[in-house]
Design a protein around this motif. Structure first.
Motif, PDB file in Angstrom:
ATOM      1  N   MET A   1      -5.982   0.045  12.488  1.00  0.00           N
ATOM      2  CA  MET A   1      -4.692  -0.621  12.349  1.00  0.00           C
ATOM      3  C   MET A   1      -4.860  -2.054  11.870  1.00  0.00           C
ATOM      4  N   PHE A   2      -5.930  -2.716  12.274  1.00  0.00           N
ATOM      5  CA  PHE A   2      -6.215  -4.072  11.796  1.00  0.00           C
ATOM      6  C   PHE A   2      -6.393  -4.056  10.279  1.00  0.00           C
ATOM      7  N   ARG A   3      -7.215  -3.128   9.798  1.00  0.00           N
ATOM      8  CA  ARG A   3      -7.431  -3.016   8.352  1.00  0.00           C
ATOM      9  C   ARG A   3      -6.140  -2.615   7.631  1.00  0.00           C
ATOM     10  N   HIS A   4      -5.395  -1.723   8.263  1.00  0.00           N
ATOM     11  CA  HIS A   4      -4.114  -1.265   7.702  1.00  0.00           C
ATOM     12  C   HIS A   4      -3.151  -2.439   7.543  1.00  0.00           C
ATOM     13  N   HIS A   5      -3.065  -3.263   8.563  1.00  0.00           N
ATOM     14  CA  HIS A   5      -2.178  -4.425   8.504  1.00  0.00           C
ATOM     15  C   HIS A   5      -2.648  -5.441   7.465  1.00  0.00           C
ATOM     16  N   GLN A   6      -3.940  -5.592   7.297  1.00  0.00           N
ATOM     17  CA  GLN A   6      -4.439  -6.495   6.270  1.00  0.00           C
ATOM     18  C   GLN A   6      -3.950  -6.048   4.890  1.00  0.00           C
ATOM     19  N   GLY A   7      -3.958  -4.728   4.669  1.00  0.00           N
ATOM     20  CA  GLY A   7      -3.424  -4.201   3.414  1.00  0.00           C
ATOM     21  C   GLY A   7      -1.934  -4.436   3.278  1.00  0.00           C
ATOM     22  N   GLY A   8      -1.201  -4.234   4.384  1.00  0.00           N
ATOM     23  CA  GLY A   8       0.235  -4.492   4.357  1.00  0.00           C
ATOM     24  C   GLY A   8       0.548  -5.943   4.076  1.00  0.00           C
ATOM     25  N   LEU A   9      -0.261  -6.847   4.615  1.00  0.00           N
ATOM     26  CA  LEU A   9      -0.071  -8.275   4.350  1.00  0.00           C
ATOM     27  C   LEU A   9      -0.242  -8.589   2.864  1.00  0.00           C
ATOM     28  N   ALA A  10      -1.239  -7.957   2.225  1.00  0.00           N
ATOM     29  CA  ALA A  10      -1.452  -8.180   0.795  1.00  0.00           C
ATOM     30  C   ALA A  10      -0.248  -7.714  -0.018  1.00  0.00           C
ATOM     31  N   MET A  11       0.322  -6.580   0.347  1.00  0.00           N
ATOM     32  CA  MET A  11       1.487  -6.053  -0.362  1.00  0.00           C
ATOM     33  C   MET A  11       2.722  -6.925  -0.136  1.00  0.00           C
ATOM     34  N   ALA A  12       2.942  -7.326   1.109  1.00  0.00           N
ATOM     35  CA  ALA A  12       4.110  -8.164   1.416  1.00  0.00           C
ATOM     36  C   ALA A  12       4.004  -9.520   0.741  1.00  0.00           C
ATOM     37  N   ARG A  13       2.808 -10.099   0.722  1.00  0.00           N
ATOM     38  CA  ARG A  13       2.614 -11.393   0.069  1.00  0.00           C
ATOM     39  C   ARG A  13       2.880 -11.294  -1.434  1.00  0.00           C
ATOM     40  N   ALA A  14       2.401 -10.211  -2.055  1.00  0.00           N
ATOM     41  CA  ALA A  14       2.616 -10.029  -3.486  1.00  0.00           C
ATOM     42  C   ALA A  14       4.100  -9.882  -3.806  1.00  0.00           C
ATOM     43  N   ALA A  15       4.832  -9.094  -3.002  1.00  0.00           N
ATOM     44  CA  ALA A  15       6.272  -8.920  -3.239  1.00  0.00           C
ATOM     45  C   ALA A  15       7.017 -10.240  -3.079  1.00  0.00           C
ATOM     46  N   ASP A  16       6.650 -11.002  -2.075  1.00  0.00           N
ATOM     47  CA  ASP A  16       7.284 -12.302  -1.855  1.00  0.00           C
ATOM     48  C   ASP A  16       7.056 -13.224  -3.052  1.00  0.00           C
ATOM     49  N   GLN A  17       5.859 -13.189  -3.626  1.00  0.00           N
ATOM     50  CA  GLN A  17       5.541 -14.040  -4.758  1.00  0.00           C
ATOM     51  C   GLN A  17       6.230 -13.585  -6.040  1.00  0.00           C
ATOM     52  N   LEU A  18       6.386 -12.270  -6.208  1.00  0.00           N
ATOM     53  CA  LEU A  18       6.948 -11.741  -7.444  1.00  0.00           C
ATOM     54  C   LEU A  18       8.468 -11.796  -7.495  1.00  0.00           C
ATOM     55  N   LEU A  19       9.118 -11.709  -6.342  1.00  0.00           N
ATOM     56  CA  LEU A  19      10.580 -11.665  -6.306  1.00  0.00           C
ATOM     57  C   LEU A  19      11.154 -13.061  -6.144  1.00  0.00           C
ATOM     58  N   ILE A  20      12.265 -13.307  -6.823  1.00  0.00           N
ATOM     59  CA  ILE A  20      12.890 -14.627  -6.782  1.00  0.00           C
ATOM     60  C   ILE A  20      13.766 -14.771  -5.547  1.00  0.00           C
ATOM     61  N   SER A  21      14.552 -13.752  -5.272  1.00  0.00           N
ATOM     62  CA  SER A  21      15.468 -13.814  -4.128  1.00  0.00           C
ATOM     63  C   SER A  21      15.914 -12.400  -3.792  1.00  0.00           C
ATOM     64  N   GLY A  22      16.743 -12.293  -2.751  1.00  0.00           N
ATOM     65  CA  GLY A  22      17.313 -10.999  -2.397  1.00  0.00           C
ATOM     66  C   GLY A  22      16.775 -10.448  -1.096  1.00  0.00           C
ATOM     67  N   PRO A  23      17.395  -9.381  -0.588  1.00  0.00           N
ATOM     68  CA  PRO A  23      17.012  -8.823   0.709  1.00  0.00           C
ATOM     69  C   PRO A  23      15.608  -8.230   0.736  1.00  0.00           C
ATOM     70  N   VAL A  24      15.129  -7.698  -0.380  1.00  0.00           N
ATOM     71  CA  VAL A  24      13.781  -7.130  -0.385  1.00  0.00           C
ATOM     72  C   VAL A  24      12.744  -8.243  -0.241  1.00  0.00           C
ATOM     73  N   LYS A  25      12.971  -9.350  -0.919  1.00  0.00           N
ATOM     74  CA  LYS A  25      12.067 -10.500  -0.776  1.00  0.00           C
ATOM     75  C   LYS A  25      12.071 -10.996   0.667  1.00  0.00           C
ATOM     76  N   GLU A  26      13.258 -11.092   1.264  1.00  0.00           N
ATOM     77  CA  GLU A  26      13.349 -11.556   2.645  1.00  0.00           C
ATOM     78  C   GLU A  26      12.649 -10.580   3.594  1.00  0.00           C
ATOM     79  N   ALA A  27      12.792  -9.290   3.331  1.00  0.00           N
ATOM     80  CA  ALA A  27      12.123  -8.304   4.173  1.00  0.00           C
ATOM     81  C   ALA A  27      10.613  -8.415   4.038  1.00  0.00           C
ATOM     82  N   ALA A  28      10.132  -8.608   2.808  1.00  0.00           N
ATOM     83  CA  ALA A  28       8.690  -8.753   2.594  1.00  0.00           C
ATOM     84  C   ALA A  28       8.159  -9.978   3.335  1.00  0.00           C
ATOM     85  N   ARG A  29       8.905 -11.055   3.278  1.00  0.00           N
ATOM     86  CA  ARG A  29       8.476 -12.283   3.974  1.00  0.00           C
ATOM     87  C   ARG A  29       8.473 -12.067   5.489  1.00  0.00           C
ATOM     88  N   SER A  30       9.489 -11.367   5.992  1.00  0.00           N
ATOM     89  CA  SER A  30       9.555 -11.084   7.426  1.00  0.00           C
ATOM     90  C   SER A  30       8.395 -10.187   7.857  1.00  0.00           C
TER      91      SER A  30
END
Length: 217
Positions: free
Chosen positions: A163-192
């Motif tokens: 689960m630690f490794r799994h979460h590390q992967g999820g963090l990479a995906m969420a960080r990338a979405a936050d960086q790529l998206l300008i605004s909106g609920p998906v960006k906010e969800a990724a940041r959360s």
């Protein structure tokens, strides 16, 4: 034609012309021109929601395969993870339904490198992120089978490691979405997700240390 008839004909023609002009001017108000509706989600938002849903679903499988006889602290953490990720899965599937998009991506993780190629100024920000079909942090079928068979202390350590490794992967995906998206609920969800999973990674790290384990390399 008499002069009076000529005048009346000219007046009728002028009136008809004026009505045509007024009708043309009012047409957009009475019959608005059809414009294509803006997409509910863009390609990055759809790709992130699809891939993070699949990522979360494997986390639920890990929780299901965890021995119920492990330490209460590990069991509580597993239940908290399951509850949080079920809610997030429901939210993301709702977005995908609204966008008339499949819950599964035909090209997992394509949204990360495709958007980077289209937006050069983002390419540096996500250069260290995984691309292509490799979804970061996912456990193999063999690892999930070993987890299902593990009991007691062995189950605690393996669950936390996976689960630690799994979460590390999820963090990479969420960080990338936050960086790529300008605004909106998906960006906010990724940041959360990034914030909550960062905290959960910290808890797992402490538990691993207390139980004599260490993260997988």
């Amino acid at each position: 034609m008499t002069v009076s008839r000529w005048i009346r004909a000219a007046a009728f023609a002028a009136l008809a012309f004026a009505l045509v002009v007024i009708g043309a001017a009012l047409r957009p108000l009475v019959l608005p021109e059809a414009h294509p509706a803006a997409p509910v989600l863009n390609a990055v938002e759809i790709g992130f929601a699809q891939d993070m849903t699949a990522h979360h679903q494997q986390a639920l499988i890990m929780v299901q395969r965890l021995d119920r006889g492990v330490e209460p602290a590990v069991l509580r953490l597993a239940q908290q993870l399951s509850d949080a990720q079920r809610i997030e899965i429901g939210t993301m599937l709702g977005w995908l339904r609204l966008a008339d998009a499949s819950p599964l991506s035909p090209h997992p993780m394509a949204w990360m490198h495709a958007q980077a190629a289209a937006s050069h100024h983002h390419s540096t920000a996500i250069a260290d992120q995984p691309t292509g079909d490799a979804m970061p942090g996912m456990a193999s079928t063999a690892e999930l089978d070993v987890l299902a068979a593990a009991r007691g202390h062995d189950a605690e350590i393996l669950f936390l490691q996976l689960m630690f490794r799994h979460h590390q992967g999820g963090l990479a995906m969420a960080r990338a979405a936050d960086q790529l998206l300008i605004s909106g609920p998906v960006k906010e969800a990724a940041r959360s997700m990034f914030q909550s999973q960062s905290q959960e990674v910290g808890v797992m790290s402490v538990l691993l240390t207390q139980l004599g384990g260490r993260p997988l390399q």
